[in-house]
Write an enzyme that holds these catalytic residues in place. Sequence first.
Site, PDB file in Angstrom:
ATOM      1  N   ARG A   1     -35.854 -52.885  31.412  1.00  0.00           N
ATOM      2  CA  ARG A   1     -34.755 -54.068  31.248  1.00  0.00           C
ATOM      3  C   ARG A   1     -33.595 -53.044  30.906  1.00  0.00           C
ATOM      4  NH1 ARG A   1     -37.761 -54.936  34.040  1.00  0.00           N
ATOM      5  NH2 ARG A   1     -38.422 -57.336  34.410  1.00  0.00           N
TER       6      ARG A   1
ATOM      7  N   SER B   1     -33.644 -64.078  34.647  1.00  0.00           N
ATOM      8  CA  SER B   1     -34.081 -64.792  33.417  1.00  0.00           C
ATOM      9  C   SER B   1     -32.641 -64.115  32.525  1.00  0.00           C
ATOM     10  CB  SER B   1     -35.318 -63.365  33.112  1.00  0.00           C
ATOM     11  OG  SER B   1     -36.575 -64.109  33.897  1.00  0.00           O
TER      12      SER B   1
ATOM     13  N   GLU C   1     -30.489 -61.270  29.179  1.00  0.00           N
ATOM     14  CA  GLU C   1     -31.365 -59.917  29.675  1.00  0.00           C
ATOM     15  C   GLU C   1     -29.713 -59.591  30.605  1.00  0.00           C
ATOM     16  OE1 GLU C   1     -34.835 -60.449  31.691  1.00  0.00           O
ATOM     17  OE2 GLU C   1     -33.225 -59.826  33.997  1.00  0.00           O
TER      18      GLU C   1
END
Length: 320
Positions: A191, A240, A310
């Site tokens: 990520r 998420s 995130e």
Amino acid sequence: MSISYAIGWLKNFVCGDDMKQLLENLIQGFQGEFLRQEPMSAHTSWQLGGPAEIFLIPQNREDLQLALRGIHQLRLPWLVLGNGSNLLVSDQGFHGVVLQLKNLSRIDLLPGGKLEVEAGVQLGDLIRRCCQQGLGGLEELSGIPGSIGGALLMNAGALNTEIGNLVNQISLTDGLGEWVLRREQIDFSYRFSGFDQKDVIQSAILKLEEVDPVELETRRQLVLTRRRQVQKVTGAHAGSVFKNPSGESAWKLIEQAGMRGQQRGRALVSPEHCNHIVNLGGASAEDVMTLIKAVQQAVFLNAGQQLELEVRMVGWEDEG
Ligand SMILES: Cc1cc2nc3c(=O)[nH]c(=O)nc-3n(C[C@H](O)[C@H](O)[C@H](O)COP(=O)(O)OP(=O)(O)OC[C@H]3O[C@@H](n4cnc5c(N)ncnc54)[C@H](O)[C@@H]3O)c2cc1C
């Protein structure tokens, strides 16, 4: 006093109308849409966020570069928006310019299993097109509701695929110039892409493998079905919220800390998938932020782990 210093000084005193007028004058010839006080709640999957002072939708790359030059000259804060599926925008909104790239929507097939795709293309549309063309590699990302620009910036991933692994090269601009980075020059990891927030991704060349279209379409449908079964989350959310700490699952840590189903205001830790926070309808961004902090604190107290975000913060005093 230098001109740029004077502009910076002046900017502290210009209100929204002045800012808009100055920018409009600077970017004459801009062909796209020029909006003011645009609610970010209309552009984020959480359906949250106050207004963007100025909201530009460039018509093409020339427009994008023109806008960026004007923004730099006025030293305005700015942000590129993809689909807003990974953003928590504050209730105060964004005091600056948001650039929405949905009109950068070209896909060009190249020889040797490669294709060039512009930043505003929807990831889902690209995957469907690739399956039809017999180009494989992206199917596991089916169901991620991002744009190509957002997916590259986030190095979006699912199952065993991260988009960064399929990149051949990326074209970037800062309004003053354009340049290309090859895969080996980009720092993709979980990520993370390492791109400087001052640069805009315009397009990418992806390298895919040639596979039978029927097989690809079957794989794509399987991934979508699995996603529907596993991620039965009701309500508006942004996927998420927290990254998985190395070797651990964020959702397990959240569950073990007793935060599944916890609510603050109209924001809820999803009972179905506890790394998702849901807007039950009428939540404020502040509700979500309060819940995020409560989850982080509970996990820290329970397991000594600091959960890292995130999702990206926009318009908050401390965006870290
Ligand atoms: C239902 C749901 C499921 C999800 N599932 C997954 C999943 O399985 N895996 C996963 O990785 N993510 C998932 N996500 C999160 C999200 O969809 C991804 O992170 C996606 O890649 C974000 O793309 P976006 O276009 O919405 O980016 P945005 O949210 O608009 O922006 C994200 C960041 O990218 C920057 N950005 C966007 N475009 C550009 C550009 N052209 N140049 C430079 N910077 C840019 C923005 O400034 C921002 O910092 C999910 C989200 C939802 C709502």
